[in-house]
Design an enzyme around this catalytic site. Structure first.
Site, PDB file in Angstrom:
ATOM      1  N   TYR A  70       0.859  -1.181   0.000  1.00 32.01           N
ATOM      2  CA  TYR A  70       0.000   0.000   0.000  1.00 32.01           C
ATOM      3  C   TYR A  70       0.905   1.244   0.000  1.00 32.01           C
ATOM      4  O   TYR A  70       1.561   1.553   1.000  1.00 32.01           O
ATOM      5  CB  TYR A  70      -0.900   0.033   1.231  1.00 32.01           C
ATOM      6  N   PHE A 225     -14.380  -5.340  -0.115  1.00 32.09           N
ATOM      7  CA  PHE A 225     -15.535  -4.923  -0.915  1.00 32.09           C
ATOM      8  C   PHE A 225     -16.832  -5.165  -0.140  1.00 32.09           C
ATOM      9  O   PHE A 225     -17.765  -5.794  -0.642  1.00 32.09           O
ATOM     10  CB  PHE A 225     -15.575  -5.651  -2.260  1.00 32.09           C
ATOM     11  N   PRO A 226     -16.927  -4.672   1.107  1.00 35.52           N
ATOM     12  CA  PRO A 226     -18.121  -4.934   1.919  1.00 35.52           C
ATOM     13  C   PRO A 226     -19.379  -4.237   1.413  1.00 35.52           C
ATOM     14  O   PRO A 226     -20.482  -4.569   1.865  1.00 35.52           O
ATOM     15  CB  PRO A 226     -17.724  -4.398   3.296  1.00 35.52           C
ATOM     16  N   LEU A 227     -19.215  -3.290   0.501  1.00 36.92           N
ATOM     17  CA  LEU A 227     -20.372  -2.617  -0.081  1.00 36.92           C
ATOM     18  C   LEU A 227     -20.528  -2.950  -1.560  1.00 36.92           C
ATOM     19  O   LEU A 227     -21.161  -2.226  -2.315  1.00 36.92           O
ATOM     20  CB  LEU A 227     -20.254  -1.101   0.107  1.00 36.92           C
ATOM     21  N   PHE A 231     -15.770  -1.530  -8.996  1.00 39.39           N
ATOM     22  CA  PHE A 231     -15.512  -1.606 -10.424  1.00 39.39           C
ATOM     23  C   PHE A 231     -16.779  -1.313 -11.212  1.00 39.39           C
ATOM     24  O   PHE A 231     -17.876  -1.741 -10.834  1.00 39.39           O
ATOM     25  CB  PHE A 231     -14.956  -2.983 -10.799  1.00 39.39           C
TER      26      PHE A 231
END
Length: 313
Positions: A70, A225-227, A231
């Site tokens: 990161y 990607f909890p929501l 993309f």
């Protein structure tokens, strides 16, 4: 999962744990943690990045997820600067990729055992620690996104062997897996798996079988990607009518409802939403305090899963 008592409701600094207490790597942590990837957006204002992490601690977050790749070490260095020993924050990192400043994307796979060892050493150096409590192995068997090919096609047993050796050497505490299948998780169980990080949300529940396995085995489930996927063309939790209706009824945002549903869905779920904005950070923490009644949960549970193969984090 470890048993939780009333004293576990508070962090070492005395703040109420964001989202309540959960269990990870043998210790109690806030169920709402912080995914540090987006701190790279603050590269031009290091002070703001440090302040955001201090604010996270103040809000009751004591579980931070990071990686050496990161920001090519920038994020880890900020974490090392911002956190204090008395904060007692559990910092989790991952290996399996490395920076590639000259590539078409600034990231490339690093799946070979010697690369995993080097990744752990790099994380130790940039975090300024002698031991990382938990290191996740990021696999690359599915996509879209980076796919393993050539010398990056490595048997998971060989990868777990080097991570187990690093654990025996005291350089890491626990081992986690990321972007894996149920079969791979079962193969990894003898090595002792502390958590699984897979893409999972209200609209992408293809891994329900694996989530149930993690509950049975006492393994933390830490979805990325909890929501839904960021993309283009892939479904988003915040677009769902049932989510929008629940948010309106609660006086909250659709994003908060999506995060709250995950916490209600299974007891071993821990969240690591990321942001570079203090207000967004507070909103994520507040999502952990939402209570969803049975009718709301039933309406959300009825939302169909709309995607399976999601890009890797």
């Amino acid at each position: 999962m470890a048993s939780i008592n009333r004293s576990d409701q508070f962090t070492a600094t005395g703040a109420a744990r964001a989202g309540g207490p959960g269990s990870l790597a043998g210790r109690t942590v806030s169920r709402v943690g912080f995914g540090a990837m987006q701190l790279e957006r603050l590269r031009g204002d290091r002070g703001a990045a440090v302040a955001l992490l201090r604010r996270a601690v103040e809000l009751g977050i004591d579980h931070i997820d990071t990686a050496q790749f990161y920001g090519h070490g920038f994020v880890n260095e900020v974490i090392a600067e911002a956190l204090r020993p008395e904060d007692d924050v559990l910092v989790v990192s991952k290996v399996g990729a490395e920076p590639d400043a000259d590539g078409p994307i600034p990231l490339r796979l690093a799946q070979r055992p010697e690369q995993l060892r080097a990744g752990v050493e790099d994380n130790l150096k940039s975090l300024g620690v002698e031991r990382i409590p938990l290191v996740n192995l990021r696999r690359a068997d599915t996509g879209p996104g980076l796919r393993a090919e050539g010398d990056q096609l490595v048997d998971m047993d060989d990868q777990l062997a080097v991570l187990t050796a690093l654990r025996d050497e005291g350089k890491i505490g626990e081992i986690g897996l990321s972007s894996v299948t149920p079969e791979q998780l079962r193969r990894g169980l003898p090595a002792g798996i502390a958590c699984v990080q897979n893409a999972y949300s209200l609209v992408a529940r293809g891994d329900e079988e694996m989530l149930e396995l993690c509950v049975a085995e006492g393994i933390a489930w830490v979805p990325y990607f909890p929501l839904g996927s960021a993309f283009a063309g892939m479904p988003k939790v915040t677009d769902e009518p049932a989510v929008i209706a629940a948010a309106r009824a609660q006086g909250s945002t659709p994003a908060q409802i999506g995060l709250a549903w995950l916490l209600h869905h299974a007891p071993n779920v821990l969240l690591i939403p990321g942001t570079a904005d203090p207000e967004h950070l507070r909103a994520n923490v507040d999502a952990g305090a939402l209570t969803l009644d049975e009718a709301t949960l039933a309406a959300l549970d009825a939302v169909p899963t709309r995607s399976g193969d999601i890009a890797l984090d």
